[in-house]
Design an enzyme around this catalytic site. Sequence first.
Site, PDB file in Angstrom:
ATOM      1  N   ARG A  10       0.827  -1.219   0.000  1.00  0.00           N
ATOM      2  CA  ARG A  10       0.000   0.000   0.000  1.00  0.00           C
ATOM      3  C   ARG A  10       0.855   1.260   0.000  1.00  0.00           C
ATOM      4  O   ARG A  10       0.339   2.360   0.123  1.00  0.00           O
ATOM      5  CB  ARG A  10      -0.939   0.028   1.206  1.00  0.00           C
ATOM      6  CG  ARG A  10      -1.668  -1.271   1.411  1.00  0.00           C
ATOM      7  CD  ARG A  10      -3.126  -1.225   0.967  1.00  0.00           C
ATOM      8  NE  ARG A  10      -3.643  -2.570   0.890  1.00  0.00           N
ATOM      9  CZ  ARG A  10      -4.177  -3.133  -0.192  1.00  0.00           C
ATOM     10  NH1 ARG A  10      -4.313  -2.449  -1.295  1.00  0.00           N
ATOM     11  NH2 ARG A  10      -4.599  -4.383  -0.176  1.00  0.00           N
TER      12      ARG A  10
ATOM     13  N   HIS B  17       5.905  -9.302  -6.343  1.00  0.00           N
ATOM     14  CA  HIS B  17       4.791  -8.423  -6.707  1.00  0.00           C
ATOM     15  C   HIS B  17       5.108  -7.021  -6.223  1.00  0.00           C
ATOM     16  O   HIS B  17       5.533  -6.834  -5.102  1.00  0.00           O
ATOM     17  CB  HIS B  17       3.484  -8.931  -6.085  1.00  0.00           C
ATOM     18  CG  HIS B  17       2.256  -8.444  -6.791  1.00  0.00           C
ATOM     19  ND1 HIS B  17       1.967  -7.112  -6.951  1.00  0.00           N
ATOM     20  CD2 HIS B  17       1.261  -9.115  -7.406  1.00  0.00           C
ATOM     21  CE1 HIS B  17       0.834  -6.992  -7.622  1.00  0.00           C
ATOM     22  NE2 HIS B  17       0.388  -8.194  -7.922  1.00  0.00           N
TER      23      HIS B  17
ATOM     24  N   TYR C 150       0.619  -1.824  -5.099  1.00  0.00           N
ATOM     25  CA  TYR C 150      -0.570  -1.550  -5.915  1.00  0.00           C
ATOM     26  C   TYR C 150      -0.737  -0.081  -6.286  1.00  0.00           C
ATOM     27  O   TYR C 150      -1.467   0.245  -7.200  1.00  0.00           O
ATOM     28  CB  TYR C 150      -1.837  -1.967  -5.154  1.00  0.00           C
ATOM     29  CG  TYR C 150      -1.909  -3.438  -4.887  1.00  0.00           C
ATOM     30  CD1 TYR C 150      -1.952  -4.339  -5.947  1.00  0.00           C
ATOM     31  CD2 TYR C 150      -1.951  -3.933  -3.592  1.00  0.00           C
ATOM     32  CE1 TYR C 150      -2.012  -5.700  -5.715  1.00  0.00           C
ATOM     33  CE2 TYR C 150      -2.021  -5.302  -3.354  1.00  0.00           C
ATOM     34  CZ  TYR C 150      -2.046  -6.174  -4.423  1.00  0.00           C
ATOM     35  OH  TYR C 150      -2.105  -7.517  -4.196  1.00  0.00           O
TER      36      TYR C 150
ATOM     37  N   HIS D  72       0.769  -4.272 -12.067  1.00  0.00           N
ATOM     38  CA  HIS D  72      -0.543  -4.174 -12.721  1.00  0.00           C
ATOM     39  C   HIS D  72      -0.475  -3.164 -13.857  1.00  0.00           C
ATOM     40  O   HIS D  72       0.296  -2.201 -13.785  1.00  0.00           O
ATOM     41  CB  HIS D  72      -1.609  -3.728 -11.708  1.00  0.00           C
ATOM     42  CG  HIS D  72      -1.996  -4.821 -10.765  1.00  0.00           C
ATOM     43  ND1 HIS D  72      -3.168  -4.825 -10.072  1.00  0.00           N
ATOM     44  CD2 HIS D  72      -1.361  -5.966 -10.407  1.00  0.00           C
ATOM     45  CE1 HIS D  72      -3.239  -5.919  -9.331  1.00  0.00           C
ATOM     46  NE2 HIS D  72      -2.154  -6.614  -9.515  1.00  0.00           N
TER      47      HIS D  72
ATOM     48  N   GLU E   8       0.657  -7.612 -15.478  1.00  0.00           N
ATOM     49  CA  GLU E   8      -0.465  -8.453 -15.096  1.00  0.00           C
ATOM     50  C   GLU E   8      -1.751  -7.921 -15.723  1.00  0.00           C
ATOM     51  O   GLU E   8      -2.009  -6.717 -15.706  1.00  0.00           O
ATOM     52  CB  GLU E   8      -0.601  -8.490 -13.560  1.00  0.00           C
ATOM     53  CG  GLU E   8      -1.781  -9.321 -13.092  1.00  0.00           C
ATOM     54  CD  GLU E   8      -1.806  -9.583 -11.600  1.00  0.00           C
ATOM     55  OE1 GLU E   8      -0.920  -9.080 -10.875  1.00  0.00           O
ATOM     56  OE2 GLU E   8      -2.711 -10.304 -11.154  1.00  0.00           O
TER      57      GLU E   8
ATOM     58  N   ASP F 278      -3.590 -13.521 -14.462  1.00  0.00           N
ATOM     59  CA  ASP F 278      -4.431 -13.775 -13.297  1.00  0.00           C
ATOM     60  C   ASP F 278      -5.776 -14.337 -13.768  1.00  0.00           C
ATOM     61  O   ASP F 278      -6.519 -13.672 -14.499  1.00  0.00           O
ATOM     62  CB  ASP F 278      -4.620 -12.466 -12.513  1.00  0.00           C
ATOM     63  CG  ASP F 278      -5.293 -12.683 -11.167  1.00  0.00           C
ATOM     64  OD1 ASP F 278      -6.394 -13.280 -11.142  1.00  0.00           O
ATOM     65  OD2 ASP F 278      -4.728 -12.262 -10.141  1.00  0.00           O
TER      66      ASP F 278
ATOM     67  N   HIS G  39      -8.859 -12.195 -12.605  1.00  0.00           N
ATOM     68  CA  HIS G  39      -9.000 -10.930 -13.343  1.00  0.00           C
ATOM     69  C   HIS G  39      -9.552 -11.176 -14.752  1.00  0.00           C
ATOM     70  O   HIS G  39     -10.442 -10.464 -15.206  1.00  0.00           O
ATOM     71  CB  HIS G  39      -7.647 -10.213 -13.468  1.00  0.00           C
ATOM     72  CG  HIS G  39      -7.043  -9.830 -12.154  1.00  0.00           C
ATOM     73  ND1 HIS G  39      -5.810  -9.256 -12.031  1.00  0.00           N
ATOM     74  CD2 HIS G  39      -7.513  -9.951 -10.881  1.00  0.00           C
ATOM     75  CE1 HIS G  39      -5.543  -9.024 -10.762  1.00  0.00           C
ATOM     76  NE2 HIS G  39      -6.555  -9.445 -10.039  1.00  0.00           N
TER      77      HIS G  39
ATOM     78  N   HIS H 240      -1.269 -16.280 -11.831  1.00  0.00           N
ATOM     79  CA  HIS H 240      -1.931 -16.072 -10.549  1.00  0.00           C
ATOM     80  C   HIS H 240      -3.203 -16.893 -10.607  1.00  0.00           C
ATOM     81  O   HIS H 240      -4.082 -16.611 -11.431  1.00  0.00           O
ATOM     82  CB  HIS H 240      -2.277 -14.594 -10.336  1.00  0.00           C
ATOM     83  CG  HIS H 240      -1.108 -13.774  -9.906  1.00  0.00           C
ATOM     84  ND1 HIS H 240      -1.139 -12.404  -9.903  1.00  0.00           N
ATOM     85  CD2 HIS H 240       0.120 -14.139  -9.444  1.00  0.00           C
ATOM     86  CE1 HIS H 240       0.031 -11.954  -9.454  1.00  0.00           C
ATOM     87  NE2 HIS H 240       0.808 -12.986  -9.180  1.00  0.00           N
TER      88      HIS H 240
ATOM     89  N   ASP I  68     -12.632  -7.123  -9.240  1.00  0.00           N
ATOM     90  CA  ASP I  68     -11.473  -7.901  -8.826  1.00  0.00           C
ATOM     91  C   ASP I  68     -11.680  -8.418  -7.405  1.00  0.00           C
ATOM     92  O   ASP I  68     -11.329  -7.752  -6.437  1.00  0.00           O
ATOM     93  CB  ASP I  68     -10.233  -6.988  -8.904  1.00  0.00           C
ATOM     94  CG  ASP I  68      -8.960  -7.694  -8.497  1.00  0.00           C
ATOM     95  OD1 ASP I  68      -8.995  -8.914  -8.229  1.00  0.00           O
ATOM     96  OD2 ASP I  68      -7.911  -7.021  -8.431  1.00  0.00           O
TER      97      ASP I  68
ATOM     98  N   HIS J  92     -10.960 -11.961  -5.402  1.00  0.00           N
ATOM     99  CA  HIS J  92     -10.445 -13.333  -5.432  1.00  0.00           C
ATOM    100  C   HIS J  92     -11.251 -14.248  -4.504  1.00  0.00           C
ATOM    101  O   HIS J  92     -11.773 -13.802  -3.485  1.00  0.00           O
ATOM    102  CB  HIS J  92      -8.983 -13.370  -4.975  1.00  0.00           C
ATOM    103  CG  HIS J  92      -8.078 -12.549  -5.844  1.00  0.00           C
ATOM    104  ND1 HIS J  92      -6.725 -12.605  -5.755  1.00  0.00           N
ATOM    105  CD2 HIS J  92      -8.347 -11.655  -6.828  1.00  0.00           C
ATOM    106  CE1 HIS J  92      -6.185 -11.779  -6.647  1.00  0.00           C
ATOM    107  NE2 HIS J  92      -7.149 -11.176  -7.297  1.00  0.00           N
TER     108      HIS J  92
ATOM    109  N   GLU K  42      -3.400 -16.620  -4.890  1.00  0.00           N
ATOM    110  CA  GLU K  42      -3.560 -15.343  -4.167  1.00  0.00           C
ATOM    111  C   GLU K  42      -4.974 -15.313  -3.606  1.00  0.00           C
ATOM    112  O   GLU K  42      -5.656 -14.292  -3.656  1.00  0.00           O
ATOM    113  CB  GLU K  42      -3.426 -14.159  -5.118  1.00  0.00           C
ATOM    114  CG  GLU K  42      -2.078 -13.928  -5.730  1.00  0.00           C
ATOM    115  CD  GLU K  42      -2.111 -12.765  -6.714  1.00  0.00           C
ATOM    116  OE1 GLU K  42      -3.058 -12.680  -7.524  1.00  0.00           O
ATOM    117  OE2 GLU K  42      -1.202 -11.927  -6.659  1.00  0.00           O
TER     118      GLU K  42
HETATM  119 ZN   LIG Z   1      -6.662  -9.269  -8.071  1.00  0.00          ZN
HETATM  120 ZN   LIG Z   2      -2.913 -11.341  -9.340  1.00  0.00          ZN
END
Ligand SMILES: [Zn+2]
Ligand SMILES: [Zn+2]
Length: 280
Positions: free
Chosen positions: A36, A65, A68, A105, A141, A175, A178, A210, A223, A225, A255
């Site tokens: 974050r 990764h 974000y 991303h 991604e 992913d 996604h 992913h 999005d 998961h 994830e």
């Molecule tokens: Zn996601």
């Molecule tokens: Zn992902």
Amino acid sequence: MQIGCHVSVSKGLEKAAQTAHELGANTFQVFTKNPRGLKPKKIDLVDAKKGVQFCKEHGISLVCHTPYITNLSTPKDDLQEATIRSILEDLQIAEAYGAIGAVVHCGKHVGEGEEYGIKRMIETLDLILEQYDGPTKLLLENTAGQGSELGLDPETLMNIRNSTKYPEKIGFCFDTCHAFAAGQWDDETFDDFIKRAEETRYLDHLLAIHFNDSKAPFNSRKDRHEKIGQGYIGTDALQKFLQCEKLNHLPFILETPVQKEIEYAEEIELLRNLSNKRDK
Ligand SMILES: [Zn+2]
Ligand SMILES: [Zn+2]
């Protein structure tokens, strides 16, 4: 098969690798830094070395990764600068960790429109990659298409890669959640999707998966998961993925939502079973 999950790196890379191993994983993912934030991270090179050694000894691969809050398409110069600085650092951390790549991303056009967003994303990627010559790939991604997110389909992703000055430094991370939420594939369209991925040559540059089920329906552009087999994608469709000969050399990384990392042990085992069963 390489099957694993996202694990915490808060106690260092060596500990993260040990945790992955204990969970039955032979691949895993860690954040390069607080997801974050963009605060630079002081990386412990002694720990990184130990972690890399542990992975080598146990035949474990790893993916990093990036945070974000970067935005490769941001129209704001100060955020673009921060994004470049942060992702360059992420690539260096991923390299020290011996990772296949650093996942980022795709950009968000934040109201400027798709065409602008993609152009700006290519520009930002060039500014990052002209400063990085290491072995670690930047892995774009695919997104769920939430809000103004760009990069939902193999065609767009390949166009972005090929429009940069450094396509050889760019790979992809796919992913499943996604792409499902973006309306790209489901149980019925799996074969078509693979065909598109092949024809565009997206598949040639795909380096990580992913692997997630989705809490939101097909084409919902959300999005969210979900644990494998408990969401809208479902076991049958996800099993096709695991058993696809064009994909099963890649690392499959969960994830999915968990309270504690130990829950992944069971899910990794489920994936191993699903990948083995040839018939349903
Ligand atoms: Zn996601
Ligand atoms: Zn992902």
